[in-house]
Design an enzyme around this catalytic site. Structure first.
Site, PDB file in Angstrom:
ATOM      1  N   GLY A  32       0.836  -1.209   0.000  1.00 58.31           N
ATOM      2  CA  GLY A  32       0.000   0.000   0.000  1.00 58.31           C
ATOM      3  C   GLY A  32       0.865   1.251   0.000  1.00 58.31           C
ATOM      4  CB  SER A  33      -0.133   4.763  -0.551  1.00 59.80           C
ATOM      5  OG  SER A  33      -1.089   4.883   0.497  1.00 59.80           O
ATOM      6  CG  ASP A  84       0.719  -3.997   5.573  1.00 64.76           C
ATOM      7  OD1 ASP A  84       0.164  -5.079   5.294  1.00 64.76           O
ATOM      8  OD2 ASP A  84       0.711  -3.005   4.805  1.00 64.76           O
ATOM      9  CB  ALA A 110      -4.404  -0.420   8.960  1.00 66.05           C
ATOM     10  CG  ASP A 111      -7.767  -0.213   4.071  1.00 63.25           C
ATOM     11  OD1 ASP A 111      -7.223   0.580   3.282  1.00 63.25           O
ATOM     12  OD2 ASP A 111      -7.683  -1.449   3.952  1.00 63.25           O
ATOM     13  CE  LYS A 154      -2.878  -5.082   6.541  1.00 66.02           C
ATOM     14  NZ  LYS A 154      -2.563  -3.947   5.652  1.00 66.02           N
ATOM     15  N   GLY A 168      -6.356  -2.617  -0.739  1.00 65.98           N
ATOM     16  CA  GLY A 168      -5.390  -2.755  -1.847  1.00 65.98           C
ATOM     17  C   GLY A 168      -5.395  -4.176  -2.402  1.00 65.98           C
ATOM     18  CD  GLU A 191      -1.865  -6.415   3.223  1.00 64.20           C
ATOM     19  OE1 GLU A 191      -3.042  -6.444   3.646  1.00 64.20           O
ATOM     20  OE2 GLU A 191      -1.385  -5.422   2.643  1.00 64.20           O
ATOM     21  CE  LYS A 247      -5.468   5.258   5.446  1.00 58.88           C
ATOM     22  NZ  LYS A 247      -4.454   4.253   5.218  1.00 58.88           N
TER      23      LYS A 247
END
Ligand code: DER
Length: 234
Positions: free
Chosen positions: A29-30, A85, A87-88, A98, A101, A107, A125
């Site tokens: 992810g970004s 990592d 997270a959304d 998550k 993406g 993951e 988030k």
């Protein structure tokens, strides 16, 4: 500060946890992109050495290769020292959503095999309840009779006012994950009750591979905001 700058700040902070010789789970992810770039930079500068990366997607695998991180996989390294990592969504108990993406399965496998899982987010988030922000709660399903599985998912989640949609790729066709599966995004109107119960009900459906709720998995969340960086530990 732009959102991307906040993501970079959180990512760089997480890389402070990386020690030479570690086996690292590399997120997707970004936000995670910044952590992967930073690890590559420290390796090139000689500030880190003997790092092995376990990528959580083919996208991250390509980026890690391009920045010179030596790669391996879970079969060779079933125990991982540290995963970093994004997270959304993050709730106050550090439960995560998550998978927006599309990399949630690898993951969850890699981060579930990690001694420490550091989540990096910008402050946008942070939520009170995961799955309640009208944004997608992703579920990876097998392509076989996906309509059947999507409908079973919708029925299981009916109590939360669920709309289940097949995720489409740029070409308007079904999005296909690194594992050759489809993703159904669930949109809920009401907050879920006991997340464990909901998780079990989703996973019990035969066509379901995995969902994007990462419950009780994060050890630490690094939150970058306008007023600075906060670190929350489990
Ligand atoms: O899809 C994923 O699982 C990503 O890690 C997602 O949870 C975070 O992506 P972002 O850092 O681009 O917001």
């Amino acid at each position: 500060l732009t959102q991307d700058e906040l993501k970079r700040i959180a990512a760089y902070k997480a890389v402070d946890f990386v020690k030479s010789g570690m086996v690292l789970g590399l997120g997707t992810g970004s936000t995670a992109k910044h952590a992967v770039a930073r690890i590559g930079e420290l390796l090139r500068q000689g500030k880190l050495s003997n790092i092995v990366g376990i990528p959580t997607s083919t996208k991250t695998q390509e980026q890690a290769l391009s920045v010179g991180i030596p790669l391996s996989d879970l079969d060779a390294h079933p125990v991982i020292d540290l995963s970093i990592d994004g997270a959304d969504e993050v709730d106050p108990c550090l439960n995560l959503v998550k998978g927006r993406g599309g990399s949630l399965l690898r993951e969850k496998m890699i981060e579930g095999a990690s001694k420490k899982f550091v989540v990096i987010v910008d402050e946008s988030k942070m939520v009170k309840h995961i799955g309640g922000s009208k944004l997608a709660l992703p579920v990876e399903i097998v392509p076989f009779c996906w309509k059947f599985t999507a409908e079973k998912l919708r029925e299981v989640m009916e109590g939360y006012g669920c709309v289940a949609k097949l995720r489409l790729g740029e070409n308007g066709e079904a999005f296909v994950t690194d594992n050759g599966n489809y993703i159904v995004d669930m949109y809920l109107e009401k907050d879920m009750g006991d997340l464990r119960v909901v998780s079990d009900e989703i996973l019990r459906l035969p066509g379901v591979v995995e969902h994007g709720m990462f419950l009780d998995m994060a050890s630490t969340v690094i939150i970058a905001g306008e007023l600075g960086v906060k670190i929350k530990n489990k």
